[in-house]
Design a protein around this motif. Structure first.
Motif, PDB file in Angstrom:
ATOM      1  N   ASN A 170     -61.504  -4.294  10.326  1.00  0.00           N
ATOM      2  CA  ASN A 170     -60.208  -4.504   9.676  1.00  0.00           C
ATOM      3  C   ASN A 170     -59.748  -5.942   9.802  1.00  0.00           C
ATOM      4  OD1 ASN A 170     -57.933  -3.780   8.227  1.00  0.00           O
ATOM      5  ND2 ASN A 170     -56.900  -2.814   9.945  1.00  0.00           N
ATOM      6  N   GLY A 171     -59.883  -6.506  11.005  1.00  0.00           N
ATOM      7  CA  GLY A 171     -59.460  -7.889  11.208  1.00  0.00           C
ATOM      8  C   GLY A 171     -60.271  -8.875  10.393  1.00  0.00           C
ATOM      9  N   SER A 200     -58.828 -11.427   7.042  1.00  0.00           N
ATOM     10  CA  SER A 200     -58.985 -12.882   7.072  1.00  0.00           C
ATOM     11  C   SER A 200     -59.937 -13.352   5.983  1.00  0.00           C
ATOM     12  CB  SER A 200     -59.512 -13.318   8.446  1.00  0.00           C
ATOM     13  OG  SER A 200     -58.655 -12.890   9.480  1.00  0.00           O
ATOM     14  N   LEU A 201     -61.021 -12.611   5.801  1.00  0.00           N
ATOM     15  CA  LEU A 201     -62.041 -13.004   4.836  1.00  0.00           C
ATOM     16  C   LEU A 201     -61.492 -13.011   3.410  1.00  0.00           C
ATOM     17  CD1 LEU A 201     -64.950 -13.703   4.121  1.00  0.00           C
ATOM     18  CD2 LEU A 201     -65.488 -11.249   4.216  1.00  0.00           C
ATOM     19  N   GLN A 216     -62.293 -12.572  14.224  1.00  0.00           N
ATOM     20  CA  GLN A 216     -62.131 -13.935  13.709  1.00  0.00           C
ATOM     21  C   GLN A 216     -63.363 -14.786  14.002  1.00  0.00           C
ATOM     22  OE1 GLN A 216     -59.591 -13.717  11.784  1.00  0.00           O
ATOM     23  NE2 GLN A 216     -59.120 -11.790  12.831  1.00  0.00           N
ATOM     24  N   GLY A 217     -64.051 -14.500  15.110  1.00  0.00           N
ATOM     25  CA  GLY A 217     -65.267 -15.231  15.421  1.00  0.00           C
ATOM     26  C   GLY A 217     -66.386 -14.947  14.434  1.00  0.00           C
ATOM     27  N   LEU A 218     -66.358 -13.755  13.827  1.00  0.00           N
ATOM     28  CA  LEU A 218     -67.407 -13.401  12.869  1.00  0.00           C
ATOM     29  C   LEU A 218     -67.304 -14.201  11.577  1.00  0.00           C
ATOM     30  CD1 LEU A 218     -67.614  -9.509  13.280  1.00  0.00           C
ATOM     31  CD2 LEU A 218     -69.223 -11.240  14.096  1.00  0.00           C
ATOM     32  N   LEU A 219     -66.148 -14.812  11.331  1.00  0.00           N
ATOM     33  CA  LEU A 219     -66.030 -15.661  10.140  1.00  0.00           C
ATOM     34  C   LEU A 219     -67.019 -16.821  10.169  1.00  0.00           C
ATOM     35  CD1 LEU A 219     -62.140 -15.949   9.703  1.00  0.00           C
ATOM     36  CD2 LEU A 219     -63.734 -14.880   8.098  1.00  0.00           C
ATOM     37  N   LEU A 220     -67.520 -17.148  11.368  1.00  0.00           N
ATOM     38  CA  LEU A 220     -68.394 -18.311  11.518  1.00  0.00           C
ATOM     39  C   LEU A 220     -69.866 -18.004  11.284  1.00  0.00           C
ATOM     40  CD1 LEU A 220     -66.810 -19.716  14.815  1.00  0.00           C
ATOM     41  CD2 LEU A 220     -66.270 -20.368  12.466  1.00  0.00           C
ATOM     42  N   SER A 232     -60.378 -19.376  12.038  1.00  0.00           N
ATOM     43  CA  SER A 232     -60.602 -18.241  12.934  1.00  0.00           C
ATOM     44  C   SER A 232     -59.808 -18.412  14.228  1.00  0.00           C
ATOM     45  CB  SER A 232     -62.083 -18.082  13.234  1.00  0.00           C
ATOM     46  OG  SER A 232     -62.591 -19.181  13.973  1.00  0.00           O
ATOM     47  N   MET A 233     -59.741 -19.628  14.749  1.00  0.00           N
ATOM     48  CA  MET A 233     -58.947 -19.883  15.952  1.00  0.00           C
ATOM     49  C   MET A 233     -57.464 -19.688  15.683  1.00  0.00           C
ATOM     50  SD  MET A 233     -60.804 -23.282  17.520  1.00  0.00           S
ATOM     51  CE  MET A 233     -59.501 -23.465  18.740  1.00  0.00           C
TER      52      MET A 233
END
Length: 421
Positions: free
Chosen positions: A22-23, A27-28, A147-151, A236-237
C-alpha cells in the motif's frame, strides 16, 4: 509481548507485507503521474479516490464478512488489490487510475477490518493493548520500508508495480494458512453529526481538519516531491520521514495526554505541526530542513487522531464511546476525501509550496479552535478522564473500537485498584 508475537506473528507479517504494498503504490503513483504528464488537479482526484473507497469499504466490509466469512472476504479483496496494482502501468489514464484507486481503497479497508477482527479475537484482555500497539507499529514499519523500494527500479517501467502486487499476493499465505476464521461480528453505528458536535465540538471539527492533513500527507507528498524535482532517493526519505515521526512521538504524546489538559496538549501539538508546515513552506528548499518538517508534521498529525478520540471520550459514558468514535472516524474520512482535492487546487493556484501552506493552515486552524474551546467550558476532571489508546489514522473503524475497548478495560481496572486501595 512474546506471547502476542507467538500468537499473531503470521497476521503481523502478512499485514506488514500488505502495508509495504500500500505504501509503495501511493508513492509510486505520485511519481509516475508526473512522468505521464498528469496535472496536479488530476493527481489530487486520483489520490482522493483512495479515501472514497476506504470510507465505503469500512461501511460495507462487516456485512460482507457476515454473509460469506472472513477468509473469503480477505482472499477476494486481496486478489482485487493485486490485480489493480498490475493494471496501473498498463492503463495510464487519469480516470482509470481514479477508478483503480477507489477499488484499492475499498479493498484495503475491508482487509483491515478482517485482519483487525482476527487480531482482536486472538488477543486476551491482558494482551489486547500489546497486540494493538504491535499492529500499529507493524503498519508504520511497512509504510517506511515501502519507500525504500522506490529505489530498486525505474518508476517509468513495470517492475515497481509488480513488486507490490507480488507482496500483496504473498501476504495471504502466512495469514490464511495459520488463522482460523472467527465468528461474524457486529460493528457499532456511528453517532449522528449533531450529537457529536454537541458532545465535543473540538473532537468533531478537529477530526475533519485532521482528515485533510493526513490525506495530504499520505496522498499528496509524492506529488509534491515530484513537482519540486526531488530525486527518487530524496522522495523516499521525505515520505518515510512522516511515518518515522509518527512512530517515535505517538507514545510520548500519549503519556502526556493522560497527565494534562488534553485541550492544551491538542493546541500545543497542532501548533507544533503548523510550525513544521511553515518551515516546509519557507525553508523546504534545503533538504535536511524539508526532512525535519516532515518528521514534525508526521509526529504531530498522527498522534492528534488518538488525542481527539480520547478527548471526546472524556465527555462520554463508556457505553457511548464506540458510537462516538465511529462517528469521528467517518468525519475524518470525509475530511480525508476533501484533503487531496483542496491540496491539488492550492498547489495549482500558488505552486508546489501550496502543499505545505495548506497543511500549516489546517493545523494552525485546529490549534486556534482548541484555544477557543478552552474559553467555552472547563476541562473534564482529570481523574475521570478516559485513558489514551494509540491508533493510526490509516486503520479501520474496527481498530478504533478495539482501542476503545482496551481503554475502557484499563480504566475500569485502574478504578477498581484505586477503590481497593
Amino acid at each position: 509481548m512474546f506471547q502476542v508475537l507467538s500468537n499473531a506473528w503470521a497476521l503481523l507479517l502478512g499485514m506488514m507485507l500488505l502495508m509495504v504494498g500500500n505504501g509503495l503504490q501511493g508513492s509510486l503513483l505520485g511519481v509516475r503521474g508526473e512522468l505521464e504528464g498528469f496535472s496536479t488537479f488530476q493527481m489530487s482526484v486520483i489520490m482522493a479516490a483512495y479515501f472514497v473507497g476506504f470510507l465505503g469499504g469500512s461501511r460495507m466490509a462487516p456485512e460482507m464478512i457476515r454473509r460469506v466469512g472472513h477468509v473469503r472476504v480477505f482472499a477476494a479483496l486481496g486478489s482485487f488489490i493485486s490485480a489493480v496494482l498490475i493494471l496501473f502501468p498498463a492503463l495510464t489514464d487519469p480516470w482509470l487510475w481514479t477508478i483503480g484507486r477507489v477499488i484499492i481503497g475499498f479493498c484495503y479497508s475491508g482487509v483491515y477490518v478482517v485482519a483487525e477482527s482476527w487480531l482482536n479475537n486472538a488477543a486476551t484482555n491482558e494482551t489486547r493493548g500489546q497486540a494493538l500497539s504491535l499492529y500499529m507499529i507493524t503498519m508504520m514499519i511497512g509504510i517506511v520500508l515501502a519507500q525504500g523500494l522506490l529505489l530498486v527500479a525505474d518508476p517509468s517501467g513495470f517492475i515497481l508495480f509488480v513488486i507490490p502486487s507480488v507482496l500483496v499476493s504473498i501476504s495471504f499465505a502466512p495469514i490464511l494458512l495459520s488463522i482460523n476464521p472467527t465468528p461474524a461480528f457486529d460493528t457499532t453505528a456511528p453517532m449522528s453529526l449533531r450529537e457529536l458536535v454537541n458532545v465535543s465540538p473540538l473532537g468533531a471539527v478537529g477530526m475533519f481538519l485532521l482528515g485533510g492533513v493526513y490525506a495530504a500527507q499520505y496522498g499528496m507528498a509524492a506529488v509534491y516531491g515530484a513537482k519540486i524535482g526531488l530525486s527518487i532517493a530524496q522522495l523516499s526519505m521525505f515520505i518515510a520521514s512522516f511515518y518515522v515521526g509518527a512512530t517515535f512521538l505517538q507514545y510520548p504524546l500519549g503519556w502526556l495526554s493522560d497527565r494534562m489538559d488534553r485541550r492544551l496538549l491538542i493546541l500545543l501539538v497542532s501548533a507544533a505541526g503548523g510550525i513544521g508546515g511553515l518551515a516546509g513552506l519557507f525553508l523546504g528548499g534545503y533538504f535536511p530542513l524539508l526532512i525535519a518538517s516532515a518528521v514534525l508534521i508526521g509526529g504531530t498529525a498522527n498522534p492528534l487522531y488518538s488525542l481527539l478520540i480520547a478527548y471526546t471520550n472524556d465527555f462520554l459514558e463508556p457505553k457511548d464511546m464506540a458510537a462516538a468514535s465511529s462517528g469521528l472516524v467517518f468525519i475524518n474520512g470525509v475530511g480525508a476525501i476533501a484533503g487531496p482535492l483542496i491540496t491539488g487546487w492550492v498547489m495549482t493556484t500558488v505552486g508546489a509550496q501550496g502543499y505545505f501552506l495548506l497543511i500549516a493552515l489546517l493545523l494552525i486552524a485546529l490549534a486556534g479552535y482548541a484555544a477557543y474551546r478552552m474559553t467555552q467550558r472547563p476541562s473534564p476532571i482529570h481523574d475521570d478522564n478516559m485513558q489514551y489508546a494509540p491508533v493510526s489514522p490509516s486503520a479501520s473503524p474496527l481498530a478504533v473500537e478495539i482501542a476503545q475497548e482496551f481503554a475502557i478495560e484499563t480504566q475500569e481496572e485502574d478504578d477498581a485498584s484505586a477503590n481497593t486501595a
